[in-house]
Scaffold this active site. Structure first.
Site, PDB file in Angstrom:
ATOM      1  N   ASN A   1       2.390   5.197  -1.187  1.00  0.00           N
ATOM      2  CA  ASN A   1       1.490   4.042  -1.259  1.00  0.00           C
ATOM      3  C   ASN A   1       0.197   4.321  -0.488  1.00  0.00           C
ATOM      4  OD1 ASN A   1       3.244   3.825   1.024  1.00  0.00           O
ATOM      5  ND2 ASN A   1       2.861   1.636   1.210  1.00  0.00           N
TER       6      ASN A   1
ATOM      7  N   GLU B   1      -2.871   2.036   0.781  1.00  0.00           N
ATOM      8  CA  GLU B   1      -3.381   0.670   0.934  1.00  0.00           C
ATOM      9  C   GLU B   1      -4.897   0.676   1.084  1.00  0.00           C
ATOM     10  OE1 GLU B   1      -0.933  -1.145   3.985  1.00  0.00           O
ATOM     11  OE2 GLU B   1       0.772  -1.205   2.582  1.00  0.00           O
TER      12      GLU B   1
ATOM     13  N   CYS C   1       0.665   1.487  -5.286  1.00  0.00           N
ATOM     14  CA  CYS C   1       2.072   1.715  -4.958  1.00  0.00           C
ATOM     15  C   CYS C   1       2.432   3.195  -5.137  1.00  0.00           C
ATOM     16  CB  CYS C   1       2.972   0.877  -5.854  1.00  0.00           C
ATOM     17  SG  CYS C   1       3.039  -0.870  -5.418  1.00  0.00           S
TER      18      CYS C   1
ATOM     19  N   GLU D   1       5.006   4.477  -6.622  1.00  0.00           N
ATOM     20  CA  GLU D   1       5.452   4.799  -7.983  1.00  0.00           C
ATOM     21  C   GLU D   1       4.256   5.041  -8.896  1.00  0.00           C
ATOM     22  OE1 GLU D   1       6.289   2.293  -6.067  1.00  0.00           O
ATOM     23  OE2 GLU D   1       8.318   1.576  -6.415  1.00  0.00           O
TER      24      GLU D   1
ATOM     25  N   CYS E   1       8.343  -3.102  -7.172  1.00  0.00           N
ATOM     26  CA  CYS E   1       7.717  -4.390  -7.491  1.00  0.00           C
ATOM     27  C   CYS E   1       7.655  -4.559  -9.007  1.00  0.00           C
ATOM     28  CB  CYS E   1       6.322  -4.463  -6.874  1.00  0.00           C
ATOM     29  SG  CYS E   1       5.072  -3.479  -7.735  1.00  0.00           S
TER      30      CYS E   1
ATOM     31  N   CYS F   1       5.366  -2.178 -10.860  1.00  0.00           N
ATOM     32  CA  CYS F   1       5.875  -0.803 -10.956  1.00  0.00           C
ATOM     33  C   CYS F   1       7.029  -0.719 -11.943  1.00  0.00           C
ATOM     34  CB  CYS F   1       6.290  -0.290  -9.581  1.00  0.00           C
ATOM     35  SG  CYS F   1       4.846   0.142  -8.580  1.00  0.00           S
TER      36      CYS F   1
HETATM   37  N1  THU Z   1       5.087  -0.705  -2.248  1.00  0.00           N
HETATM   38  C1  THU Z   1       5.234   0.429  -2.990  1.00  0.00           C
HETATM   39  O1  THU Z   1       4.481   1.389  -2.849  1.00  0.00           O
HETATM   40  N2  THU Z   1       6.250   0.465  -3.873  1.00  0.00           N
HETATM   41  C2  THU Z   1       7.190  -0.506  -4.035  1.00  0.00           C
HETATM   42  O2  THU Z   1       8.076  -0.367  -4.861  1.00  0.00           O
HETATM   43  C3  THU Z   1       7.129  -1.708  -3.216  1.00  0.00           C
HETATM   44  C4  THU Z   1       5.913  -1.876  -2.389  1.00  0.00           C
HETATM   45  C5  THU Z   1       4.006  -0.744  -1.246  1.00  0.00           C
HETATM   46  C6  THU Z   1       2.867  -1.638  -1.552  1.00  0.00           C
HETATM   47  C7  THU Z   1       2.320  -1.889  -0.164  1.00  0.00           C
HETATM   48  O3  THU Z   1       1.467  -0.798   0.210  1.00  0.00           O
HETATM   49  C8  THU Z   1       3.538  -1.855   0.720  1.00  0.00           C
HETATM   50  O4  THU Z   1       4.536  -1.199  -0.022  1.00  0.00           O
HETATM   51  C9  THU Z   1       4.034  -3.221   1.131  1.00  0.00           C
HETATM   52  O5  THU Z   1       4.124  -4.076   0.056  1.00  0.00           O
END
Ligand code: THU
Length: 129
Positions: free
Chosen positions: A42, A44, A53, A55, A88, A91
């Site tokens: 991830n 941000e 994300c 994925e 999520c 994803c």
């Molecule tokens: N996140 C992912 O990268 N993948 C997931 O399947 C769930 C959430 C990340 C998004 C954000 O940067 C952090 O986790 C918290 O939500």
């Protein structure tokens, strides 16, 4: 290439997660149907919705590398230690785009074991054009 290789790759790329806002670090490693491995973490952003994300990063790498179909994707996430990080909704839809009924979505669990699902269990009746 077995599942443990993918777990190791997901944990390794998770170290590179840029998660300064949530402190929730996620790594994803996928094997495509040709046996090539791709990974993402991830990433941000100060403008929160612009975050990416793990994925999505791994899938983008697969497509950029000429891959077409996800054989297995391992997802490893949590704050400090590994938690039960399920993908999520967005994803799930992204995985479904490049999945077959044989595709396995493998979630690393606290303690090191895994739970494995077909994408249809995680996103039933998903949208396809
Ligand atoms: N996140 C992912 O990268 N993948 C997931 O399947 C769930 C959430 C990340 C998004 C954000 O940067 C952090 O986790 C918290 O939500």
């Amino acid at each position: 290439m077995d599942e443990q290789n993918l777990i190791d790759a997901a944990l390794a790329v998770r170290q590179n997660a840029y998660a300064r806002y949530s402190n929730y670090r996620v790594g994803a490693a996928l094997l495509d149907d040709r046996g090539k491995l791709y990974a993402g973490c991830n990433v941000e952003n100060a403008a929160y919705p612009e975050g990416i994300c793990a994925e999505a990063g791994a899938i983008a790498a697969m497509i950029a590398g000429g891959g077409e179909l996800i054989h297995t994707i391992v997802i490893a996430g949590g704050h400090d230690d590994i938690e039960d990080c399920t993908p999520c909704g967005g994803c799930r839809q992204k995985i479904a785009e490049f999945a077959s009924p044989e595709t396995r979505v493998v979630l690393l669990q606290p303690g090191g074991h895994t739970r494995s699902f077909p994408i249809d269990d995680l996103l039933p009746r998903s949208f396809h054009l």
